[in-house]
Design a protein around this motif. Sequence first.
Motif, PDB file in Angstrom:
ATOM      1  N   LEU A   1       0.740  -1.193  -0.045  1.00  7.47           N
ATOM      2  CA  LEU A   1       0.125   0.011  -0.001  1.00  7.47           C
ATOM      3  C   LEU A   1       0.763   1.329  -0.041  1.00  7.47           C
ATOM      4  CD1 LEU A   1      -2.690  -1.120   2.683  1.00  7.47           C
ATOM      5  CD2 LEU A   1      -3.033  -0.811   0.233  1.00  7.47           C
ATOM      6  N   HIS A   2       0.236   2.193  -0.507  1.00  2.00           N
ATOM      7  CA  HIS A   2       1.055   3.772  -0.565  1.00  2.00           C
ATOM      8  C   HIS A   2      -0.146   4.582  -0.451  1.00  2.00           C
ATOM      9  CE1 HIS A   2       3.718   6.969  -1.662  1.00  2.00           C
ATOM     10  NE2 HIS A   2       2.692   7.403  -2.288  1.00  2.00           N
ATOM     11  N   VAL A   3       0.232   5.621   0.604  1.00  2.00           N
ATOM     12  CA  VAL A   3      -0.704   6.647   0.915  1.00  2.00           C
ATOM     13  C   VAL A   3      -0.005   8.142   0.388  1.00  2.00           C
ATOM     14  CG1 VAL A   3      -2.156   7.953   2.577  1.00  2.00           C
ATOM     15  CG2 VAL A   3      -2.013   5.452   2.624  1.00  2.00           C
ATOM     16  N   GLY A   4      -0.559   8.727  -0.535  1.00  2.00           N
ATOM     17  CA  GLY A   4      -0.072  10.107  -0.725  1.00  2.00           C
ATOM     18  C   GLY A   4      -1.094  11.325  -0.775  1.00  2.00           C
ATOM     19  N   ASN A   5      -0.462  12.307  -0.408  1.00  4.06           N
ATOM     20  CA  ASN A   5      -1.522  13.441   0.026  1.00  4.06           C
ATOM     21  C   ASN A   5      -1.247  14.586  -1.198  1.00  4.06           C
ATOM     22  OD1 ASN A   5       0.964  13.419   1.822  1.00  4.06           O
ATOM     23  ND2 ASN A   5       0.746  15.632   1.828  1.00  4.06           N
ATOM     24  N   PHE A   6      -2.217  15.333  -1.486  1.00  2.00           N
ATOM     25  CA  PHE A   6      -2.339  16.427  -2.423  1.00  2.00           C
ATOM     26  C   PHE A   6      -1.539  17.550  -1.783  1.00  2.00           C
ATOM     27  CE2 PHE A   6      -5.855  13.687  -3.625  1.00  2.00           C
ATOM     28  CZ  PHE A   6      -5.207  13.223  -4.924  1.00  2.00           C
TER      29      PHE A   6
ATOM     30  N   THR B   1     -14.753 -13.611  12.914  1.00  6.20           N
ATOM     31  CA  THR B   1     -13.498 -13.755  13.016  1.00  6.20           C
ATOM     32  C   THR B   1     -12.454 -12.792  12.313  1.00  6.20           C
ATOM     33  OG1 THR B   1     -13.774 -16.260  13.903  1.00  6.20           O
ATOM     34  CG2 THR B   1     -11.440 -15.335  13.204  1.00  6.20           C
ATOM     35  N   GLN B   2     -11.597 -12.160  12.914  1.00  3.77           N
ATOM     36  CA  GLN B   2     -11.070 -11.219  11.890  1.00  3.77           C
ATOM     37  C   GLN B   2      -9.429 -11.184  12.340  1.00  3.77           C
ATOM     38  OE1 GLN B   2     -13.222  -7.442  12.368  1.00  3.77           O
ATOM     39  NE2 GLN B   2     -12.092  -7.046  14.153  1.00  3.77           N
ATOM     40  N   VAL B   3      -8.458 -10.764  11.415  1.00  4.64           N
ATOM     41  CA  VAL B   3      -6.881 -10.444  11.824  1.00  4.64           C
ATOM     42  C   VAL B   3      -6.786  -8.993  11.653  1.00  4.64           C
ATOM     43  CG1 VAL B   3      -4.798 -11.073  11.127  1.00  4.64           C
ATOM     44  CG2 VAL B   3      -6.517 -12.658  10.694  1.00  4.64           C
ATOM     45  N   THR B   4      -6.138  -8.509  12.566  1.00  7.89           N
ATOM     46  CA  THR B   4      -5.816  -7.207  12.504  1.00  7.89           C
ATOM     47  C   THR B   4      -4.214  -6.704  12.554  1.00  7.89           C
ATOM     48  OG1 THR B   4      -8.145  -6.591  13.722  1.00  7.89           O
ATOM     49  CG2 THR B   4      -6.251  -4.822  13.955  1.00  7.89           C
ATOM     50  N   LYS B   5      -3.579  -5.987  11.879  1.00  9.05           N
ATOM     51  CA  LYS B   5      -2.333  -5.510  11.880  1.00  9.05           C
ATOM     52  C   LYS B   5      -2.382  -4.139  11.723  1.00  9.05           C
ATOM     53  CE  LYS B   5      -0.251  -9.769   9.688  1.00  9.05           C
ATOM     54  NZ  LYS B   5       0.511 -10.171   8.701  1.00  9.05           N
ATOM     55  N   THR B   6      -1.185  -3.696  12.373  1.00 10.12           N
ATOM     56  CA  THR B   6      -0.743  -2.191  12.597  1.00 10.12           C
ATOM     57  C   THR B   6       0.741  -2.104  11.463  1.00 10.12           C
ATOM     58  OG1 THR B   6      -1.876  -1.700  14.680  1.00 10.12           O
ATOM     59  CG2 THR B   6      -0.013  -0.121  13.658  1.00 10.12           C
ATOM     60  N   LEU B   7       0.614  -1.556  10.552  1.00 10.23           N
ATOM     61  CA  LEU B   7       1.793  -1.297   9.933  1.00 10.23           C
ATOM     62  C   LEU B   7       2.722  -0.147   9.829  1.00 10.23           C
ATOM     63  CD1 LEU B   7       0.274  -3.047   6.420  1.00 10.23           C
ATOM     64  CD2 LEU B   7       1.172  -4.206   8.413  1.00 10.23           C
ATOM     65  N   THR B   8       4.011  -0.423   9.983  1.00 12.01           N
ATOM     66  CA  THR B   8       4.647   0.763   9.781  1.00 12.01           C
ATOM     67  C   THR B   8       5.463   0.844   8.272  1.00 12.01           C
ATOM     68  OG1 THR B   8       6.421  -0.368  10.477  1.00 12.01           O
ATOM     69  CG2 THR B   8       5.274   0.931  12.166  1.00 12.01           C
ATOM     70  N   ARG B   9       5.554   2.036   7.880  1.00  9.94           N
ATOM     71  CA  ARG B   9       6.079   2.363   6.377  1.00  9.94           C
ATOM     72  C   ARG B   9       7.454   1.664   6.350  1.00  9.94           C
ATOM     73  NH1 ARG B   9       6.160   8.373   3.544  1.00  9.94           N
ATOM     74  NH2 ARG B   9       7.866   8.329   4.976  1.00  9.94           N
ATOM     75  N   GLN B  10       7.557   0.935   5.128  1.00  6.97           N
ATOM     76  CA  GLN B  10       8.967   0.624   4.711  1.00  6.97           C
ATOM     77  C   GLN B  10       9.290   1.309   3.524  1.00  6.97           C
ATOM     78  OE1 GLN B  10       8.566  -3.688   4.523  1.00  6.97           O
ATOM     79  NE2 GLN B  10       7.612  -3.718   6.491  1.00  6.97           N
TER      80      GLN B  10
ATOM     81  N   TRP C   1       4.003   0.533   2.551  1.00  9.03           N
ATOM     82  CA  TRP C   1       3.616  -0.354   3.457  1.00  9.03           C
ATOM     83  C   TRP C   1       3.487  -1.939   2.979  1.00  9.03           C
ATOM     84  CZ3 TRP C   1       2.153   4.395   3.382  1.00  9.03           C
ATOM     85  CH2 TRP C   1       2.133   5.257   4.475  1.00  9.03           C
ATOM     86  N   HIS C   2       4.054  -2.695   3.635  1.00  8.24           N
ATOM     87  CA  HIS C   2       3.826  -4.208   2.992  1.00  8.24           C
ATOM     88  C   HIS C   2       3.668  -5.144   4.199  1.00  8.24           C
ATOM     89  CE1 HIS C   2       6.072  -2.621  -0.758  1.00  8.24           C
ATOM     90  NE2 HIS C   2       7.045  -2.267   0.484  1.00  8.24           N
ATOM     91  N   THR C   3       2.718  -6.005   3.953  1.00 12.85           N
ATOM     92  CA  THR C   3       2.623  -7.313   4.811  1.00 12.85           C
ATOM     93  C   THR C   3       2.153  -8.579   4.015  1.00 12.85           C
ATOM     94  OG1 THR C   3       1.331  -7.850   6.783  1.00 12.85           O
ATOM     95  CG2 THR C   3       0.086  -6.709   5.167  1.00 12.85           C
ATOM     96  N   GLU C   4       2.096  -9.736   4.690  1.00 16.12           N
ATOM     97  CA  GLU C   4       1.328 -10.717   4.011  1.00 16.12           C
ATOM     98  C   GLU C   4       0.372 -11.242   5.016  1.00 16.12           C
ATOM     99  OE1 GLU C   4       4.446 -13.971   3.832  1.00 16.12           O
ATOM    100  OE2 GLU C   4       4.914 -13.335   1.896  1.00 16.12           O
TER     101      GLU C   4
END
Length: 220
Positions: free
Chosen positions: A51-56, A76-85, A89-92
């Motif tokens: 993912l990538h988040v860009g602002n105007f 049932t759900q899976v929750t993750k908090t991601l930091t930028r790399q 942002w990347h995850t599996e």
Amino acid sequence: MPVGAAPSDDQIRVERRGDLLELRWADSEERLQGTIHPANPREGEPFTLSLHVGNFQGPEFDGPLTLTFHQQGSPTQVTKTLTRQGVNWHTELVPDEAGPWELEVRYRRTHLKVLTARFTVVEPPLPRGLGWGLVALAAGTALALGVRAGLRRIRAATPGTGPTPPPDATVGATGAVVPPGTSAVSGEGTGAAPESRPESTTAPESGTAPTPPPDPPSSQ
């Protein structure tokens, strides 16, 4: 939401691009872009989310992002908090069942935003070992059927032969096979001549003189 359907204000557009699912969303302040690889996530197998988040306007957004991943209708759900790399942002993630799934992306810049992407998880293919086993079984069956058909054709093309008489057997006058040690000619009902027997002679009685032969006539 089906892949390619028009999103609402909080819906992430999901479109297939080759072997990827492309994710896109934008409003007047930011835009979100991302990918899911492979394009057909499989049950029980990990897939990669980027993912990538860009602002105007204003300073660059550096996170964090919070993901919630669950099957539609399941508590049932899976929750993750991601930091930028780097800049992304990347995850599996690993779906445990086939069917429709939802991915929620949450982040806060000027205010909290909750975005949702929907896509389908497919069933995995047959295990490689089982697949090769089925191929080998099918090949063996086809080979056996081919050999059987070939033997049938060979037998059909070969002329039939009668039974072979046993060794040392003879064939009688009527065509019947006579076993060894048995005469081929029977004295009854075959028209063959009866056996000849030697004539018996009477021996002279003992004590009796033999009769002399008569005298020859005298010549004068």
